[in-house]
Design a protein around this motif. Structure first.
Motif, mmCIF file in Angstrom:
data_model
loop_
_atom_site.group_PDB
_atom_site.id
_atom_site.type_symbol
_atom_site.label_atom_id
_atom_site.label_comp_id
_atom_site.label_asym_id
_atom_site.label_seq_id
_atom_site.Cartn_x
_atom_site.Cartn_y
_atom_site.Cartn_z
ATOM 1 N N ASP A 138 0.854 -1.181 0.000
ATOM 2 C CA ASP A 138 0.000 0.000 0.000
ATOM 3 C C ASP A 138 0.889 1.229 0.000
ATOM 4 O OD1 ASP A 138 -1.925 1.896 0.191
ATOM 5 O OD2 ASP A 138 -2.609 1.375 2.196
ATOM 6 N N SER A 139 1.337 1.622 -1.185
ATOM 7 C CA SER A 139 2.300 2.708 -1.271
ATOM 8 C C SER A 139 1.641 4.074 -1.382
ATOM 9 C CB SER A 139 3.220 2.501 -2.490
ATOM 10 O OG SER A 139 2.467 2.500 -3.681
ATOM 11 N N MET A 140 0.311 4.139 -1.323
ATOM 12 C CA MET A 140 -0.380 5.408 -1.470
ATOM 13 C C MET A 140 -0.256 6.261 -0.205
ATOM 14 S SD MET A 140 -1.749 5.560 -4.517
ATOM 15 C CE MET A 140 -1.981 4.387 -5.857
ATOM 16 N N VAL A 141 -0.106 7.559 -0.408
ATOM 17 C CA VAL A 141 -0.048 8.537 0.677
ATOM 18 C C VAL A 141 -1.206 9.505 0.496
ATOM 19 C CG1 VAL A 141 1.291 10.426 1.677
ATOM 20 C CG2 VAL A 141 2.449 8.347 0.924
ATOM 21 N N ASP A 142 -1.959 9.746 1.546
ATOM 22 C CA ASP A 142 -3.059 10.708 1.511
ATOM 23 C C ASP A 142 -2.531 12.092 1.874
ATOM 24 O OD1 ASP A 142 -4.951 8.656 0.998
ATOM 25 O OD2 ASP A 142 -4.988 8.166 3.129
ATOM 26 N N HIS A 143 -2.897 13.092 1.096
ATOM 27 C CA HIS A 143 -2.455 14.462 1.381
ATOM 28 C C HIS A 143 -3.368 15.457 0.678
ATOM 29 C CE1 HIS A 143 -0.506 15.161 -2.617
ATOM 30 N NE2 HIS A 143 -0.365 13.844 -2.587
ATOM 31 N N ASP A 144 -3.197 16.729 1.010
ATOM 32 C CA ASP A 144 -4.018 17.783 0.433
ATOM 33 C C ASP A 144 -3.358 18.385 -0.798
ATOM 34 O OD1 ASP A 144 -5.920 17.531 2.452
ATOM 35 O OD2 ASP A 144 -4.861 18.942 3.760
ATOM 36 N N VAL A 145 -4.167 18.846 -1.709
ATOM 37 C CA VAL A 145 -3.729 19.534 -2.919
ATOM 38 C C VAL A 145 -4.563 20.806 -3.077
ATOM 39 C CG1 VAL A 145 -3.838 19.429 -5.453
ATOM 40 C CG2 VAL A 145 -2.878 17.523 -4.180
ATOM 41 N N ARG A 146 -3.900 21.889 -3.454
ATOM 42 C CA ARG A 146 -4.629 23.134 -3.740
ATOM 43 C C ARG A 146 -4.450 23.474 -5.216
ATOM 44 N NH1 ARG A 146 -0.946 27.360 -4.004
ATOM 45 N NH2 ARG A 146 1.139 26.860 -3.201
ATOM 46 N N LEU A 147 -5.540 23.826 -5.861
ATOM 47 C CA LEU A 147 -5.534 24.200 -7.272
ATOM 48 C C LEU A 147 -5.648 25.710 -7.407
ATOM 49 C CD1 LEU A 147 -6.483 21.139 -7.416
ATOM 50 C CD2 LEU A 147 -7.658 21.796 -9.513
ATOM 51 N N ASP A 148 -5.057 26.216 -8.470
ATOM 52 C CA ASP A 148 -5.265 27.609 -8.831
ATOM 53 C C ASP A 148 -6.752 27.776 -9.146
ATOM 54 O OD1 ASP A 148 -5.519 30.063 -10.070
ATOM 55 O OD2 ASP A 148 -3.882 29.747 -11.492
ATOM 56 N N PRO A 149 -7.480 28.590 -8.360
ATOM 57 C CA PRO A 149 -8.930 28.704 -8.586
ATOM 58 C C PRO A 149 -9.301 29.293 -9.934
ATOM 59 C CG PRO A 149 -8.180 30.343 -7.004
ATOM 60 C CD PRO A 149 -7.021 29.417 -7.235
ATOM 61 N N ALA A 150 -8.345 29.977 -10.590
ATOM 62 C CA ALA A 150 -8.606 30.555 -11.906
ATOM 63 C C ALA A 150 -8.294 29.589 -13.041
ATOM 64 C CB ALA A 150 -7.792 31.839 -12.080
ATOM 65 N N SER A 151 -7.811 28.395 -12.718
ATOM 66 C CA SER A 151 -7.399 27.446 -13.757
ATOM 67 C C SER A 151 -8.600 26.768 -14.393
ATOM 68 C CB SER A 151 -6.468 26.382 -13.167
ATOM 69 O OG SER A 151 -7.156 25.577 -12.228
ATOM 70 N N ASP A 152 -8.398 26.313 -15.614
ATOM 71 C CA ASP A 152 -9.422 25.519 -16.293
ATOM 72 C C ASP A 152 -9.672 24.221 -15.537
ATOM 73 O OD1 ASP A 152 -11.144 24.881 -18.634
ATOM 74 O OD2 ASP A 152 -9.659 23.313 -18.968
ATOM 75 N N LEU A 153 -8.604 23.639 -14.991
ATOM 76 C CA LEU A 153 -8.758 22.370 -14.293
ATOM 77 C C LEU A 153 -9.625 22.521 -13.050
ATOM 78 C CD1 LEU A 153 -7.934 19.430 -14.514
ATOM 79 C CD2 LEU A 153 -5.951 19.924 -13.094
ATOM 80 N N ALA A 154 -9.465 23.603 -12.303
ATOM 81 C CA ALA A 154 -10.310 23.819 -11.124
ATOM 82 C C ALA A 154 -11.778 23.902 -11.534
ATOM 83 C CB ALA A 154 -9.878 25.081 -10.394
ATOM 84 N N ALA A 155 -12.038 24.573 -12.647
ATOM 85 C CA ALA A 155 -13.418 24.660 -13.124
ATOM 86 C C ALA A 155 -13.937 23.288 -13.540
ATOM 87 C CB ALA A 155 -13.494 25.640 -14.295
ATOM 88 N N ARG A 156 -13.077 22.507 -14.180
ATOM 89 C CA ARG A 156 -13.494 21.175 -14.637
ATOM 90 C C ARG A 156 -13.749 20.228 -13.466
ATOM 91 N NH1 ARG A 156 -13.949 20.656 -20.503
ATOM 92 N NH2 ARG A 156 -12.512 22.176 -21.400
ATOM 93 N N LEU A 157 -12.941 20.374 -12.405
ATOM 94 C CA LEU A 157 -13.056 19.474 -11.258
ATOM 95 C C LEU A 157 -14.039 19.987 -10.213
ATOM 96 C CD1 LEU A 157 -9.339 18.366 -10.678
ATOM 97 C CD2 LEU A 157 -11.088 17.352 -12.160
ATOM 98 N N GLY A 158 -14.481 21.220 -10.374
ATOM 99 C CA GLY A 158 -15.491 21.747 -9.466
ATOM 100 C C GLY A 158 -14.974 22.124 -8.095
ATOM 101 N N GLY A 159 -13.715 22.581 -8.012
ATOM 102 C CA GLY A 159 -13.186 23.000 -6.721
ATOM 103 C C GLY A 159 -11.718 23.323 -6.812
#
Length: 247
Positions: A154-175
């Motif tokens: 189980d090599s996965m690590v849980d952590h937080d990520v912050r997106l640029d709120p003005a990015s296209d990706l933030a709009a696509r992901l809804g947050g």
């Protein structure tokens, strides 16, 4: 691209690294399970999906697959061979590499960007995209910050990520803030041409990229993992589906 009059659903090309030659059978099995999750999500998102191993297909084979595809997803996996970004030949934590697969996938990325084929990259897929477009990699993160040491099952690590709120990706992901699962010891360094970093972990590791002109989105984490939270994979596939050229 696929003739939409001959297909009821668009075709997603899911590109893995290799089907053979891995030193670690458990890692190989884990990658196959993650790809199976991608294929299920693709079906739910309205795609027909075909899986191809880049090492076996080679450059010509992978480009031929692209000709009939409407969208592309590059999966996670092994280290990108440092010869392709002028990296050090030896570095801490160096994993197995598949240079023939790297070469084929990089040709695919360049062609997909040129042709504006919607493209998604996950983990290694994001790193490969960056190298294909002229960027480089951080060859080893200090302290294995994004890999759980000593737990190969189980090599996965849980952590937080912050997106640029003005990015296209933030709009696509809804947050613009997500709790994610990662498993990687390398990261994006110098950005490739046309790419913008749009998400970061608390330690500054780049966690997502998007292209400034082409429909291309990448995340460093694993939204396809069984323990992932939220709908990031579905949203990424929806973004690609929305960008598929009409017939």
């Amino acid at each position: 691209m696929t003739d939409m009059t001959r297909a009821s659903r668009p075709l997603l090309l899911v590109v893995d690294v290799s089907d053979e030659g891995r030193d670690d059978p458990a890692f190989h099995a884990e990658l196959r399970a993650l790809t199976a999750s991608v294929l299920r999500a693709a079906d739910e998102a309205g795609f027909d999906a075909t899986r191809v191993a880049a090492e076996a297909a080679g450059v010509e084979g992978l480009l031929a697959e692209l000709e009939r595809a409407d969208a592309v997803l590059l999966t996670g996996g092994d280290d990108v061979d440092p010869v392709f970004y002028d990296g050090q030949a030896e570095y801490p934590g160096r994993a197995q590499t598949f240079p023939a697969a790297d070469r084929a996938q990089m040709a695919l990325v360049v062609r997909a960007v040129e042709a504006r084929v919607p493209t998604v990259g996950i983990c290694r897929g994001m790193q490969l995209v960056n190298v294909a477009l002229g960027g480089d990699l951080v060859q080893h993160l200090p302290g294995d910050a994004h890999v759980r040491a000593g737990a190969p099952d189980d090599s996965m690590v849980d952590h937080d990520v912050r997106l640029d709120p003005a990015s296209d990706l933030a709009a696509r992901l809804g947050g613009d803030a997500f709790d994610v699962r990662s498993s990687h010891h390398q990261a994006v360094g110098r950005l490739g041409g046309g790419l913008a970093a749009v998400a970061w972990a608390d330690d500054g590791t780049v966690e997502a990229l998007e292209h400034t002109a082409a429909p291309l989105w990448c995340v460093q984490w694993h939204p396809e993992d069984a323990g992932a939270r939220g709908d990031v994979l579905s949203d990424l596939l929806a973004a690609a589906r929305d960008e598929v050229a009409p017939a």
